[in-house]
Motif scaffolding. Structure first.
Motif, PDB file in Angstrom:
ATOM      1  N   GLY A  10       0.847  -1.511  -0.225  1.00  0.00           N
ATOM      2  CA  GLY A  10      -0.106  -0.049  -0.038  1.00  0.00           C
ATOM      3  C   GLY A  10       0.644   1.345   0.048  1.00  0.00           C
ATOM      4  O   GLY A  10       0.200   2.403   0.140  1.00  0.00           O
ATOM      5  N   HIS A  11       2.246   1.286  -0.398  1.00  0.00           N
ATOM      6  CA  HIS A  11       3.033   2.237  -0.223  1.00  0.00           C
ATOM      7  C   HIS A  11       2.897   2.947  -1.598  1.00  0.00           C
ATOM      8  O   HIS A  11       2.889   2.530  -2.578  1.00  0.00           O
ATOM      9  N   THR A  12       2.656   4.303  -1.648  1.00  0.00           N
ATOM     10  CA  THR A  12       2.576   5.185  -2.813  1.00  0.00           C
ATOM     11  C   THR A  12       4.097   5.153  -3.718  1.00  0.00           C
ATOM     12  O   THR A  12       4.934   5.264  -3.066  1.00  0.00           O
ATOM     13  N   MET A  13       4.026   5.024  -4.854  1.00  0.00           N
ATOM     14  CA  MET A  13       5.001   4.992  -5.657  1.00  0.00           C
ATOM     15  C   MET A  13       4.980   5.870  -6.844  1.00  0.00           C
ATOM     16  O   MET A  13       4.161   5.931  -7.830  1.00  0.00           O
ATOM     17  N   SER A  14       5.481   7.285  -6.729  1.00  0.00           N
ATOM     18  CA  SER A  14       5.489   8.285  -7.805  1.00  0.00           C
ATOM     19  C   SER A  14       6.121   7.817  -9.084  1.00  0.00           C
ATOM     20  O   SER A  14       6.985   7.240  -8.950  1.00  0.00           O
ATOM     21  N   LEU A  15       5.769   8.544 -10.134  1.00  0.00           N
ATOM     22  CA  LEU A  15       6.261   8.448 -11.263  1.00  0.00           C
ATOM     23  C   LEU A  15       6.419   6.905 -11.575  1.00  0.00           C
ATOM     24  O   LEU A  15       7.109   6.597 -12.461  1.00  0.00           O
ATOM     25  N   THR A  16       5.324   6.100 -11.374  1.00  0.00           N
ATOM     26  CA  THR A  16       5.317   4.727 -11.439  1.00  0.00           C
ATOM     27  C   THR A  16       3.841   3.983 -11.812  1.00  0.00           C
ATOM     28  O   THR A  16       3.240   4.281 -11.092  1.00  0.00           O
ATOM     29  N   GLY A  17       3.947   3.640 -12.967  1.00  0.00           N
ATOM     30  CA  GLY A  17       2.672   3.103 -13.141  1.00  0.00           C
ATOM     31  C   GLY A  17       2.340   1.662 -12.647  1.00  0.00           C
ATOM     32  O   GLY A  17       3.261   1.187 -12.024  1.00  0.00           O
ATOM     33  N   THR A  18       0.979   1.163 -13.020  1.00  0.00           N
ATOM     34  CA  THR A  18       0.693  -0.253 -12.643  1.00  0.00           C
ATOM     35  C   THR A  18       1.524  -1.272 -12.977  1.00  0.00           C
ATOM     36  O   THR A  18       2.089  -2.116 -12.361  1.00  0.00           O
ATOM     37  N   GLU A  19       2.164  -1.250 -14.160  1.00  0.00           N
ATOM     38  CA  GLU A  19       3.140  -2.308 -14.903  1.00  0.00           C
ATOM     39  C   GLU A  19       4.163  -2.349 -13.849  1.00  0.00           C
ATOM     40  O   GLU A  19       4.846  -3.379 -13.646  1.00  0.00           O
ATOM     41  N   ALA A  20       4.786  -1.033 -13.797  1.00  0.00           N
ATOM     42  CA  ALA A  20       6.161  -0.986 -13.138  1.00  0.00           C
ATOM     43  C   ALA A  20       6.011  -1.359 -11.671  1.00  0.00           C
ATOM     44  O   ALA A  20       6.974  -2.143 -11.095  1.00  0.00           O
ATOM     45  N   ALA A  21       4.845  -1.145 -11.113  1.00  0.00           N
ATOM     46  CA  ALA A  21       4.727  -1.307  -9.775  1.00  0.00           C
ATOM     47  C   ALA A  21       4.691  -3.122  -9.487  1.00  0.00           C
ATOM     48  O   ALA A  21       5.007  -3.542  -8.397  1.00  0.00           O
ATOM     49  N   SER A  22       4.039  -3.376 -10.385  1.00  0.00           N
ATOM     50  CA  SER A  22       3.926  -4.813 -10.375  1.00  0.00           C
ATOM     51  C   SER A  22       5.303  -5.835 -10.460  1.00  0.00           C
ATOM     52  O   SER A  22       5.542  -6.472  -9.870  1.00  0.00           O
ATOM     53  N   PHE A  82      20.257   9.575 -12.814  1.00  0.00           N
ATOM     54  CA  PHE A  82      18.656   9.793 -12.270  1.00  0.00           C
ATOM     55  C   PHE A  82      18.420  10.931 -11.318  1.00  0.00           C
ATOM     56  O   PHE A  82      17.662  11.660 -11.488  1.00  0.00           O
ATOM     57  N   ALA A  83      19.247  11.064 -10.432  1.00  0.00           N
ATOM     58  CA  ALA A  83      19.009  12.064  -9.227  1.00  0.00           C
ATOM     59  C   ALA A  83      19.035  13.483  -9.838  1.00  0.00           C
ATOM     60  O   ALA A  83      18.266  14.336  -9.140  1.00  0.00           O
ATOM     61  N   ALA A  84      19.911  13.561 -10.766  1.00  0.00           N
ATOM     62  CA  ALA A  84      20.338  15.150 -11.489  1.00  0.00           C
ATOM     63  C   ALA A  84      19.110  15.549 -11.820  1.00  0.00           C
ATOM     64  O   ALA A  84      18.616  16.832 -11.989  1.00  0.00           O
ATOM     65  N   GLY A  85      17.874  14.527 -12.269  1.00  0.00           N
ATOM     66  CA  GLY A  85      16.563  15.026 -12.694  1.00  0.00           C
ATOM     67  C   GLY A  85      15.525  15.012 -11.990  1.00  0.00           C
ATOM     68  O   GLY A  85      14.460  15.223 -12.309  1.00  0.00           O
ATOM     69  N   VAL A  86      15.899  14.666 -10.777  1.00  0.00           N
ATOM     70  CA  VAL A  86      14.774  14.533  -9.774  1.00  0.00           C
ATOM     71  C   VAL A  86      14.222  15.774  -8.944  1.00  0.00           C
ATOM     72  O   VAL A  86      15.024  16.723  -8.922  1.00  0.00           O
ATOM     73  N   ARG A  87      13.034  16.191  -9.027  1.00  0.00           N
ATOM     74  CA  ARG A  87      12.511  17.279  -8.292  1.00  0.00           C
ATOM     75  C   ARG A  87      11.677  16.818  -7.173  1.00  0.00           C
ATOM     76  O   ARG A  87      11.040  15.747  -6.915  1.00  0.00           O
ATOM     77  N   ASP A  88      12.086  17.456  -6.083  1.00  0.00           N
ATOM     78  CA  ASP A  88      11.765  17.130  -4.642  1.00  0.00           C
ATOM     79  C   ASP A  88      10.033  17.003  -4.689  1.00  0.00           C
ATOM     80  O   ASP A  88       9.611  16.041  -3.845  1.00  0.00           O
ATOM     81  N   GLU A  89       9.404  17.917  -5.381  1.00  0.00           N
ATOM     82  CA  GLU A  89       8.027  18.229  -5.243  1.00  0.00           C
ATOM     83  C   GLU A  89       7.491  16.596  -5.856  1.00  0.00           C
ATOM     84  O   GLU A  89       6.098  16.393  -5.690  1.00  0.00           O
ATOM     85  N   ASP A  90       8.298  15.960  -6.742  1.00  0.00           N
ATOM     86  CA  ASP A  90       7.729  14.794  -7.319  1.00  0.00           C
ATOM     87  C   ASP A  90       7.763  13.599  -6.430  1.00  0.00           C
ATOM     88  O   ASP A  90       7.386  12.369  -6.729  1.00  0.00           O
ATOM     89  N   LEU A  91       8.476  13.666  -5.286  1.00  0.00           N
ATOM     90  CA  LEU A  91       8.568  12.437  -4.309  1.00  0.00           C
ATOM     91  C   LEU A  91       7.906  12.485  -3.136  1.00  0.00           C
ATOM     92  O   LEU A  91       7.334  13.582  -2.591  1.00  0.00           O
ATOM     93  N   THR A  92       7.388  11.341  -2.732  1.00  0.00           N
ATOM     94  CA  THR A  92       6.763  11.305  -1.295  1.00  0.00           C
ATOM     95  C   THR A  92       8.065  11.566  -0.266  1.00  0.00           C
ATOM     96  O   THR A  92       9.147  11.014  -0.258  1.00  0.00           O
TER      97      THR A  92
END
Length: 475
Positions: A10-22, A82-92
């Motif tokens: 039940g943990h939210t996964m940002s920028l991740t669709g259902t296929e990737a979550a599976s 990867f981290a160079a393109g991460v925005r803080d607001e996109d993360l939980t």
């Protein structure tokens, strides 16, 4: 559009669709069962969602868990991109903590990573990735209390019908064992294996529990009854075979361990992974300590360590490389490794955990192994005795570090340090009265002191105990 999904807990996964979550859920399960398919599943997460924070954190951890410097370097390069393109607001908040933990470990600060994952587990006790990676960090740093309590503190948050509950219980069993709670560890480990017989970490926990109690005959029977579940198809199979060899050695059988060594621990098709070479060195060193021959195996093993050309990365691995060099009679190679690490200490950042591991434990142990190999037994005692209560700080388990404790004992006996040897043996026999090795060492010390009756009684006790293990091997 910002895509989100959830993992099975039940943990939210940002920028991740259902296929990737599976795919992520599949990867977690493979990770907990130590199966090679974890790499494929992890790659599938990023193929479906290249910017997935949890997918990238998972990939970073996988590059670190094997203690392979080259894998860690590749993981850091990918993670930095990867981290160079991460925005803080996109993360939980959970994802931010995972990325901070992964980044800390990739920068060499394994203790900081473990601390961050511990804080994360308090807030999200059902985060299986945080628990699994934190648990391995506690193992790699020899932190028995955290190895136990990191998982123990989260356990009641897990419903027993969760598919991963058994794996979490197996982790807890290992933490209990390393903390000396053997009865509770056995209960938890057996419960984990009952839930899923393929839980090789749960099997591993039970095996450790039997080892620490001198129940090697029961350990042989336990492993024999489950061979199809642990002996192949997972990253832990070599290590569990190593445990089987330790049981056989206690039973007085050197032939079977060497057969296993040649078939599983190290052979022509071995990949030269640090974790596997470590087990190979640890087994052959135990044979060396008891005067048993390993032949050309030492040379081949030393060649495998030399081919790796490891930089200073993990002191525990360095010690086992030196074992191989000393066993092969390649003292110059062992001394070159020591000199390289000494030079590195002069230029490395002192705050890095491996700096402290190397300076305080790794180098003294390496020097002691070289001294032992050259017959300078008194010097080996002088190097090991002051650090014997701090060996855990450079990682590994009690069973693994016992090779160093045995080196100290053997050196004391051979150096004529009778009072030290007597003290060490009294400690060992008090903790493990069922251990043929301990009684045979007691007999040798008694012979030195002219105590023939005591020596005979100790040998009789060793023979009686070994017979029980031999019966299990033949049964």
């Amino acid at each position: 559009m910002r895509r989100t999904a959830s993992d099975r807990q039940g943990h939210t996964m940002s920028l991740t669709g259902t296929e990737a979550a599976s795919h992520y859920d599949d990867a977690l399960r493979e990770l907990l069962f130590f199966r090679g398919e974890v790499a494929t599943a992890s790659q599938a997460v990023l193929a479906a969602a290249p910017r997935s924070p949890m997918g990238n954190a998972l990939a970073a951890y996988l590059g670190l868990l094997g203690t392979e410097e080259k894998d860690a370097t590749a993981a850091k390069e990918a993670f930095t991109g990867f981290a160079a393109g991460v925005r803080d607001e996109d993360l939980t908040p959970r994802e931010r903590q995972h990325l901070a933990a992964a980044g800390s470990w990739l920068d060499g600060d394994i203790h900081r990573a473990g601390q961050l994952l511990g804080e994360l587990t308090v807030a999200f006790p059902r985060d299986a990735l945080a628990l699994a990676v934190g648990h391995q960090i506690d193992f790699l740093t020899g932190d028995a209390a955290r190895l136990r309590d990191r998982v123990g503190g989260a356990l009641t948050a897990w419903p027993e019908d969760d598919p991963l509950y058994g794996n979490i219980l197996g982790m807890y069993a290992f933490g209990l064992e390393e903390s000396g709670h053997y009865t509770r560890s056995e209960e938890a480990g057996l419960a984990a294996v009952e839930r899923d017989p393929r839980d090789v970490w749960g099997i591993h926990a039970v095996v450790h529990t039997y080892e620490m109690q001198g129940r090697f005959a029961q350990g042989i029977r336990f492993l024999d009854a489950r061979t199809d579940d642990w002996a192949s198809g997972n990253y832990l199979n070599v290590h569990n075979w190593w445990h089987y060899c330790l049981y056989a050695l206690e039973a007085g059988d050197t032939g079977r361990p060497l057969e296993i060594y040649d078939a599983v621990l190290h052979h022509e098709e071995s990949q030269g992974l640090a974790m596997e070479l470590l087990d190979a060195s640890a087994l052959l060193w135990r044979l060396l300590l008891t005067g048993r021959e390993a032949g050309a195996r030492w040379t081949r093993l030393a060649d495998a360590w030399a081919a790796r050309q490891d930089p200073p990365y993990y002191a525990f691995n360095d010690v086992h490389a030196v074992m191989a060099y000393v066993g092969a009679g390649r003292t110059a190679d062992a001394e070159r490794l020591v000199a390289d690490r000494e030079a590195w200490l002069g230029r490395a950042r002192p705050r890095l955990p491996n700096h402290a591991m190397t300076a305080a434990i790794g180098l003294p142990v390496c020097r002691a192994l070289i001294a032992y190999g050259q017959g300078r037994y008194g010097q080996a005692v002088d190097l090991l005795a002051p650090i014997r209560y701090r060996l855990n700080t450079f990682g590994g388990s009690h069973a693994q570090r016992d090779a160093i404790q045995k080196t100290l004992l053997e050196a004391a006996i051979r150096a004529g340090r009778d009072d030290t040897a007597r003290t060490l043996l009294s400690e060992r026999i008090g903790l493990r009265p069922v251990c043929p090795y301990n009684w045979l060492a007691q007999a040798r010390l008694a012979d030195r002191l002219g105590e023939s009756a005591k020596a005979a009684a100790a040998r009789a006790r060793a023979a009686e105990q070994a017979a029980a293990g031999a019966a299990a091997l033949s049964g």
